[in-house]
Design an enzyme around this catalytic site. Structure first.
Site, PDB file in Angstrom:
ATOM      1  N   GLY A  18      -5.058 -10.452   2.492  1.00  0.00           N
ATOM      2  CA  GLY A  18      -4.541  -8.968   2.077  1.00  0.00           C
ATOM      3  C   GLY A  18      -3.159  -8.887   1.047  1.00  0.00           C
ATOM      4  O   GLY A  18      -2.281  -9.795   1.254  1.00  0.00           O
ATOM      5  N   GLN A  61       4.909  -6.122  -2.420  1.00  0.00           N
ATOM      6  CA  GLN A  61       4.963  -7.623  -2.009  1.00  0.00           C
ATOM      7  C   GLN A  61       5.260  -7.969  -3.421  1.00  0.00           C
ATOM      8  O   GLN A  61       5.684  -9.486  -2.895  1.00  0.00           O
ATOM      9  CB  GLN A  61       3.860  -7.737  -1.096  1.00  0.00           C
ATOM     10  CG  GLN A  61       3.585  -7.453   0.324  1.00  0.00           C
ATOM     11  CD  GLN A  61       2.391  -7.665   1.345  1.00  0.00           C
ATOM     12  OE1 GLN A  61       1.305  -7.297   1.028  1.00  0.00           O
ATOM     13  NE2 GLN A  61       3.235  -8.713   2.245  1.00  0.00           N
ATOM     14  N   HIS A  88       1.171  -0.671   3.547  1.00  0.00           N
ATOM     15  CA  HIS A  88       2.493  -1.600   2.407  1.00  0.00           C
ATOM     16  C   HIS A  88       2.804  -0.220   1.681  1.00  0.00           C
ATOM     17  O   HIS A  88       4.212   0.052   0.854  1.00  0.00           O
ATOM     18  CB  HIS A  88       1.863  -2.064   1.767  1.00  0.00           C
ATOM     19  CG  HIS A  88       1.860  -3.668   2.334  1.00  0.00           C
ATOM     20  ND1 HIS A  88       3.878  -3.852   3.164  1.00  0.00           N
ATOM     21  CD2 HIS A  88       1.710  -4.283   2.852  1.00  0.00           C
ATOM     22  CE1 HIS A  88       3.542  -5.043   3.939  1.00  0.00           C
ATOM     23  NE2 HIS A  88       2.262  -5.603   3.826  1.00  0.00           N
ATOM     24  N   CYS A  98       2.600 -10.912   8.399  1.00  0.00           N
ATOM     25  CA  CYS A  98       2.283 -10.582   6.692  1.00  0.00           C
ATOM     26  C   CYS A  98       3.388 -11.503   5.959  1.00  0.00           C
ATOM     27  O   CYS A  98       4.304 -11.931   6.324  1.00  0.00           O
ATOM     28  CB  CYS A  98       3.029  -8.729   6.769  1.00  0.00           C
ATOM     29  SG  CYS A  98       3.862  -8.026   5.053  1.00  0.00           S
ATOM     30  N   LEU A  99       2.357 -11.683   4.905  1.00  0.00           N
ATOM     31  CA  LEU A  99       2.863 -12.540   3.786  1.00  0.00           C
ATOM     32  C   LEU A  99       5.003 -12.328   3.556  1.00  0.00           C
ATOM     33  O   LEU A  99       5.380 -12.999   3.393  1.00  0.00           O
ATOM     34  CB  LEU A  99       2.514 -12.593   2.265  1.00  0.00           C
ATOM     35  CG  LEU A  99       1.361 -12.812   2.585  1.00  0.00           C
ATOM     36  CD1 LEU A  99       0.592 -13.295   1.362  1.00  0.00           C
ATOM     37  CD2 LEU A  99       0.983 -14.458   3.614  1.00  0.00           C
ATOM     38  N   HIS A 124      -3.418  -2.231   6.816  1.00  0.00           N
ATOM     39  CA  HIS A 124      -2.088  -3.044   6.464  1.00  0.00           C
ATOM     40  C   HIS A 124      -2.317  -2.606   5.231  1.00  0.00           C
ATOM     41  O   HIS A 124      -0.349  -2.569   5.708  1.00  0.00           O
ATOM     42  CB  HIS A 124      -2.645  -4.327   7.340  1.00  0.00           C
ATOM     43  CG  HIS A 124      -1.151  -5.082   7.221  1.00  0.00           C
ATOM     44  ND1 HIS A 124      -0.608  -5.438   7.982  1.00  0.00           N
ATOM     45  CD2 HIS A 124      -0.570  -5.282   6.274  1.00  0.00           C
ATOM     46  CE1 HIS A 124       0.298  -6.183   7.909  1.00  0.00           C
ATOM     47  NE2 HIS A 124       0.393  -6.783   6.336  1.00  0.00           N
ATOM     48  N   GLU A 125      -2.939  -2.792   4.912  1.00  0.00           N
ATOM     49  CA  GLU A 125      -2.148  -2.710   3.122  1.00  0.00           C
ATOM     50  C   GLU A 125      -2.066  -1.152   2.453  1.00  0.00           C
ATOM     51  O   GLU A 125      -1.029  -1.177   1.655  1.00  0.00           O
ATOM     52  CB  GLU A 125      -3.431  -3.816   2.349  1.00  0.00           C
ATOM     53  CG  GLU A 125      -3.372  -4.972   2.276  1.00  0.00           C
ATOM     54  CD  GLU A 125      -1.863  -6.157   2.381  1.00  0.00           C
ATOM     55  OE1 GLU A 125      -1.348  -5.459   1.949  1.00  0.00           O
ATOM     56  OE2 GLU A 125      -2.380  -6.871   3.422  1.00  0.00           O
TER      57      GLU A 125
END
Length: 161
Positions: A46, A51, A136, A90-91, A132-133
């Site tokens: 994702g 991000q 963000h 998480c990236l 999760h996304e």
């Protein structure tokens, strides 16, 4: 194909509530394509616009299942039930993993790249990735929900989101 730079914590953009998307055009389509390429390049499941440094309510999720790539523009969770606890990464937090409790089922209303509204239902890992996304886009980081941090050997094959 354009790979965008991943913004990492503590960048301010990661903790702001993102603005709604109001223009659905070729620039948006290119951005979604770039986000997909960036997510795949970084082995994510994702990616949310903040991000890559953009204050927009745009996220994509692809957990490599039959649903394929899900593009979520201006998404809202309209129903959430059940509970699951599982590992997340998480990236924007390279090498950081933790157990997070999330709803096991979500129903989400969002728009596609052409501005059409749709509903999607998800369970288990897909529901986790979508939540999760969407977090963000509200400036909520998974680290604020971690109940226990994990090292890489404790991950048991968990995926980065």
């Amino acid at each position: 194909m354009a790979i965008r730079k991943i913004v990492t914590y503590p960048a301010d953009i990661l903790e702001v509530e993102c603005e709604k998307v109001t223009v659905f055009d070729k620039k948006l389509a290119k951005l979604l394509n770039d986000m997909y390429d960036t997510m795949i390049e970084h082995d994510g499941v994702g990616l949310a616009a903040p991000q890559i440094g953009l204050n927009k309510q745009i996220a994509i999720v692809d957990i490599d299942d039959e649903m394929g790539t899900i593009e979520l523009i201006n998404p809202k969770i309209i129903e959430a039930t059940g509970s699951q606890i599982g590992p997340e990464g998480c990236l924007s937090f390279p090498g950081v993993y933790g157990e997070v409790e999330r709803a096991n089922y979500v129903k989400v209303q969002a728009q596609d790249r052409k501005g059409r509204t749709f509903l999607i239902e998800a369970e288990e890992f897909l529901a986790r990735a979508i939540q999760h996304e969407i977090d963000h886009l509200a400036g909520v980081l998974f680290t604020t929900k971690v109940t226990k941090y994990l090292n890489e050997s404790e991950l048991e094959g968990g995926e980065d989101e």
